[in-house]
Each structure stands twice: as structure tokens, then as C-alpha cells.
Write an enzyme that holds these catalytic residues in place. Structure first.
Site, short mmCIF file in Angstrom:
data_model
loop_
_atom_site.label_atom_id
_atom_site.label_comp_id
_atom_site.label_asym_id
_atom_site.label_seq_id
_atom_site.Cartn_x
_atom_site.Cartn_y
_atom_site.Cartn_z
N LYS A 141 48.63 42.00 35.55
CA LYS A 141 48.04 43.33 35.78
C LYS A 141 49.02 44.25 36.50
O LYS A 141 48.69 45.37 36.85
CB LYS A 141 46.74 43.18 36.58
CG LYS A 141 45.66 42.46 35.77
CD LYS A 141 44.38 42.29 36.53
CE LYS A 141 43.37 41.57 35.62
NZ LYS A 141 42.12 41.25 36.33
N CYS A 181 33.58 40.93 33.13
CA CYS A 181 33.52 39.75 34.01
C CYS A 181 32.84 40.10 35.32
O CYS A 181 33.22 39.55 36.38
CB CYS A 181 34.91 39.17 34.28
SG CYS A 181 35.78 38.65 32.82
N HIS A 225 34.14 40.17 40.75
CA HIS A 225 34.51 39.61 39.45
C HIS A 225 33.99 38.17 39.39
O HIS A 225 33.92 37.50 40.44
CB HIS A 225 36.03 39.65 39.38
CG HIS A 225 36.65 39.27 38.07
ND1 HIS A 225 36.75 37.97 37.64
CD2 HIS A 225 37.22 40.03 37.10
CE1 HIS A 225 37.36 37.95 36.46
NE2 HIS A 225 37.65 39.18 36.11
N ASP A 273 40.32 39.60 47.09
CA ASP A 273 40.71 39.55 45.69
C ASP A 273 41.44 40.86 45.39
O ASP A 273 40.82 41.90 45.25
CB ASP A 273 39.45 39.39 44.82
CG ASP A 273 39.76 39.46 43.34
OD1 ASP A 273 40.92 39.75 42.97
OD2 ASP A 273 38.83 39.23 42.54
N GLN A 325 42.97 44.01 41.38
CA GLN A 325 43.00 45.43 40.97
C GLN A 325 43.63 46.32 42.02
O GLN A 325 43.73 47.54 41.81
CB GLN A 325 41.57 45.93 40.69
CG GLN A 325 40.88 45.25 39.54
CD GLN A 325 41.57 45.47 38.20
OE1 GLN A 325 42.35 46.41 38.02
NE2 GLN A 325 41.29 44.61 37.24
C1 PLP Z 1 41.34 40.32 36.47
C2 PLP Z 1 40.61 40.04 37.74
C3 PLP Z 1 40.48 38.75 38.23
C4 PLP Z 1 40.99 37.56 37.48
O1 PLP Z 1 42.35 37.64 37.22
P1 PLP Z 1 43.01 36.57 36.21
O2 PLP Z 1 44.35 37.13 35.97
O3 PLP Z 1 42.15 36.54 34.98
O4 PLP Z 1 43.02 35.27 36.94
C5 PLP Z 1 39.84 38.57 39.43
N1 PLP Z 1 39.35 39.62 40.11
C6 PLP Z 1 39.46 40.88 39.68
C7 PLP Z 1 38.91 42.00 40.50
C8 PLP Z 1 40.09 41.14 38.47
O5 PLP Z 1 40.18 42.39 38.03
#
Ligand code: PLP
Length: 419
Positions: free
Chosen positions: A239, A377, A136, A213, A216
């Protein structure tokens, strides 16, 4: 929802009562353009159940004051509830110590904090950071800023045509200058669940810390940071059925203690004079200023809700939805699935003939179906697959097979419009 009982039996060998779950989400009862809402944009933001909404209202109605400051009752109450939420996050991630849980604004800010506190503080010209081809933008751009400032080198793990990282190539990227691996646990654009346990073990052999990260992953599969042995883990509340404005950075205490603060201000200090300031202990060293108190408490409540259902069950249900959807759309001529890894979370990215994904999204919206259209993104992913954008349906545990049927019917309608 006609036939709902039959549908839920078919969908839920795991025993998740989807009708009951859906009743907890007031927004799922609404309609869009006169059609029942079919919300399939959960990878962008998931919806909030009534218990979490109630928790926010209760906090604002009965408990609000600033935290970590007052001797008065309300301030102490707000502090207790906020710190309880931190404890819930610790348990949720399987962390060993509350001091390892830092409240941030979201996954993005968590990564930026590591870039500043670890990258800026410790990396030197020529040092290397390993990222993957499916990151992302939140896990690309901060490292590029560091690259430009410190002249560090970014090395990218390539992926194959299914959207799986090439682990042989990954191993070849390590050398004596490698200082950090920063990779996504689950791809938001492709759904790929990366083999992070093996990838962390590889990094460990080279003595390199790993940031995952988990934006998800945390809402969809069980995560245990001690078991994974990652050094940093980030995710976002919104999320995971929680409010926007808050997220988590997990970091190993020994690393966090060495790191530089990200922002300066109140709460992150022990003592300030004009000559010098001593910083607070972790985690407070990284939490300058008044935090998103209500959102943090709401995240704690969302974690209670999610763990009440159980992530094993959630994963099983979403997997059933993905399998059903994947099979159904494979029969649609002109539809190409982007991301066909063997291990996937419930993300279905696709293109349809040469119809622009924004048009797909708009026509689906007219039928009440919410999907995301765009580059998600993750523009490098789009480039890797030779597309400008995709349409993406992303499922949550409150979605049904009937909603998948609605999506498939919606896609047929899109094709008719463009025929
Ligand atoms: C949504 C997302 C982000 C960013 O999350 P924010 O809530 O916008 O800070 C980073 N990495 C992944 C894989 C995402 O899906």
C-alpha cells in the site's frame, strides 16, 4: 492529459510536480477498455514506481542469495541490502532501534504475530481487549480467535454517524482487566484519521499497551512511533508503492523481548538440540524461515521514493484531491458519502441511489476508472451505516484533479445507465 499543467497548479499548492511523478509509474500510462487508466483503488494496493521495479530487477539480476547464512559474497551482499532495508524502515517510522523492526508478510501477519506472541502468551480468561467499531477484519478476526481460545473479552469503541470514534465511551471501557488496545490509525472504509495520540495517552494512564494498525496511515501521513508512544505498529509494503508479500511489525524492544516466537524454524534460533532450543535475539526471534528478501529490499526502495517526495507533501496533495472530490460529488443527487469525519485521509466511500456498488464499480471500470466495491474487509462498518457495501475511491499522490473529474463524470454515466 489535456490541460495537465493548469490542473497540477491548481492541485498542488505544495509544489508536487504530479506530471513528473506520474511519469515514474509505468502502469499509469496504460489504458483499460480503451480509456486512460484512472487508478483510484490505492487503499487496496498502490502502484509501483520505476525505481522500485528497477531495484527488484537489480537485486534478482546481481545480488540474490539467501540471507543470514552464507560466508560467500552474494549471501553477504543480500544480507547487507536486506538489513539496510530494515534500517530504512526504522528511520521511516522514527523507531529507536533496528531490533524493533520485524519483517512480516503484511499488516495482517503483524497483527497475528502480536495475537500469538503477546495475546496467547500473556492474556488469561476474563482479560479484556479494546478494539474500535471501524476495524479492518485483520484487526478483528485474530482477536476473536483469541477470545474463543482464551475466553478473553472484546470491548468495542463505538462511533458516531460521521465515522468518528466516541472518545468518552472509549475511556469508559477501561478497567483492571484491560490488557490491550488494538485500533486502526486510519480507517480504510471511511478514511477517518483517529486521534491516536490522545487515545494512546489514555491507555498509558491505565498502563495498557496499544497496537496501531497503520496500513492506511503509513503511506499517507507522517508517522513517528516514538512520538506517538505506541507499543506496536503494523503496515504493508504494497500500500506504500512497494511489492506484495512483505510488511512490518514495529514493537517496543522491551515488549518484544518478553514475547513468545510466532513460528518456529530456521533463522529464529541460536541453538537447537532435540532436548531444547534457544531462540535468537529480536528481531530474528520472530523471523522464522527464509524471508521475502527481494520484497523487503523493494520496500526499502519504496520508502526512499516516498520520503524523497515527502509525506507532508503527499498528505497535502491527497487532501486537496479529497476536498475537491468531496465537493464535486456532493452535487450529485442520490449520492451518499459514508464517512464524513473532520479529519480524513483521501478515501471517498459512497453509495448511489439504490444501485449496487458492484454495478457502480463495473460501469466505472468500463470507463477505465478503478474503484473498489464491496465491504472493504470492514463488514461491521457497513452494518453501522446500514449498508451492505459501498463504492470506494481512494487517492494517492499520483492522482490528479482531472482524474477526479473523470470519476464524477463516470458516476453521472452510472446514473444514466440506471435511470
Ligand atoms: C489493507 C489493510 C489491512 C491488511 O493489510 P494486508 O496487506 O492485507 O495484510 C489491515 N488493516 C487495514 C486498515 C488495511 O487497510
Amino acid at each position: 492529459m489535456s490541460n495537465a499543467l493548469h490542473i497540477s497548479e491548481k492541485a498542488l499548492p505544495d509544489g508536487l510536480d504530479v506530471d513528473r511523478v506520474r511519469a515514474d509509474f509505468p502502469i499509469l500510462q496504460r489504458s483499460i477498455h480503451g480509456k486512460p487508466l484512472v487508478y483510484l483503488d490505492n487503499a487496496a494496493s498502490s502502484q509501483m514506481p520505476q525505481p522500485v521495479i528497477d531495484r527488484l530487477v537489480h537485486y534478482q539480476t546481481h545480488e540474490h542469495a539467501n540471507v543470514h547464512r552464507g560466508v560467500h559474497t552474494l549471501s553477504q551482499l543480500a544480507t547487507t541490502e536486506y538489513e539496510n532495508a530494515r534500517h530504512k524502515v526504522m528511520d521511516f517510522l522514527g523507531a529507536a532501534d533496528e531490533r524493533e523492526i520485524i519483517f512480516v508478510r503484511g499488516a495482517t501477519e503483524g497483527i497475528n504475530l502480536v495475537m500469538h506472541g503477546y495475546g496467547r502468551a500473556f492474556l488469561k480468561e476474563g482479560d479484556e481487549i479494546i478494539l474500535s467499531a471501524m476495524e479492518h477484519h485483520a484487526n478483528i478476526v485474530p482477536w476473536q480467535m483469541l477470545r474463543d481460545e482464551k475466553k478473553v473479552v472484546l470491548r468495542i469503541i463505538p462511533m458516531d454517524d460521521t465515522g468518528e470514534l466516541l472518545l468518552d465511551e472509549y475511556e469508559k471501557l477501561f478497567n483492571a482487566r484491560t490488557k490491550l488496545v488494538a485500533i486502526t490509525h486510519v480507517s480504510n472504509a471511511l478514511g477517518t484519521i483517529n486521534p491516536v495520540r490522545e487515545m494512546i495517552a489514555t491507555a498509558r494512564q491505565h498502563g495498557v499497551p496499544v497496537l496501531l494498525d497503520g496500513a492506511q496511515a503509513a503511506p499517507h501521513i507522517p508517522v513517528n512511533v516514538q512520538d506517538l508512544d505506541c507499543d506496536f505498529y503494523v503496515f504493508s509494503s504494497h500500500k506504500l508503492c512497494g511489492p506484495t508479500g512483505v510488511g512490518i511489525l514495529y514493537g517496543k524492544a522491551a515488549l518484544l523481548e518478553k514475547m513468545q516466537p510466532y513460528q518456529g524454524g530456521g533463522d529464529m534460533i541460536l541453538n537447537v538440540t532435540f532436548e531444547r532450543t534457544t531462540y535468537n535475539e529480536i528481531p530474528y526471534k520472530f523471523e522464522a524461515g527464509t524471508p521475502a528478501i527481494a520484497a523487503g529490499i523493494g520496500l526499502g526502495s519504496a520508502i526512499d521514493y516516498i520520503t524523497g517526495i515527502g509525506l507532508e507533501r503527499i498528505a497535502a496533495h491527497e487532501h486537496a484531491l479529497l476536498s475537491y472530490a468531496t465537493e464535486a460529488v456532493q452535487n450529485i443527487k442520490g449520492l451518499r458519502i459514508i464517512g464524513t469525519a473532520r479529519h480524513k485521509a483521501a478515501v471517498l466511500s459512497f453509495t448511489l441511489d439504490d444501485i449496487h456498488p458492484h454495478d457502480i464499480g463495473t460501469i466505472l471500470d468500463h470507463q477505465g476508472i478503478a474503484v473498489r466495491a464491496g465491504h472493504h474487509c470492514a463488514q461491521p462498518v457497513m452494518q453501522r451505516f446500514g449498508v451492505a457495501a459501498t463504492a470506494r475511491a481512494s487517492f494517492a499522490f499520483y492522482n490528479t484533479l482531472e482524474e477526479v473529474d473523470a470519476l464524477v463524470a463516470g458516476i453521472h454515466t452510472v446514473q444514466k445507465v440506471f435511470a
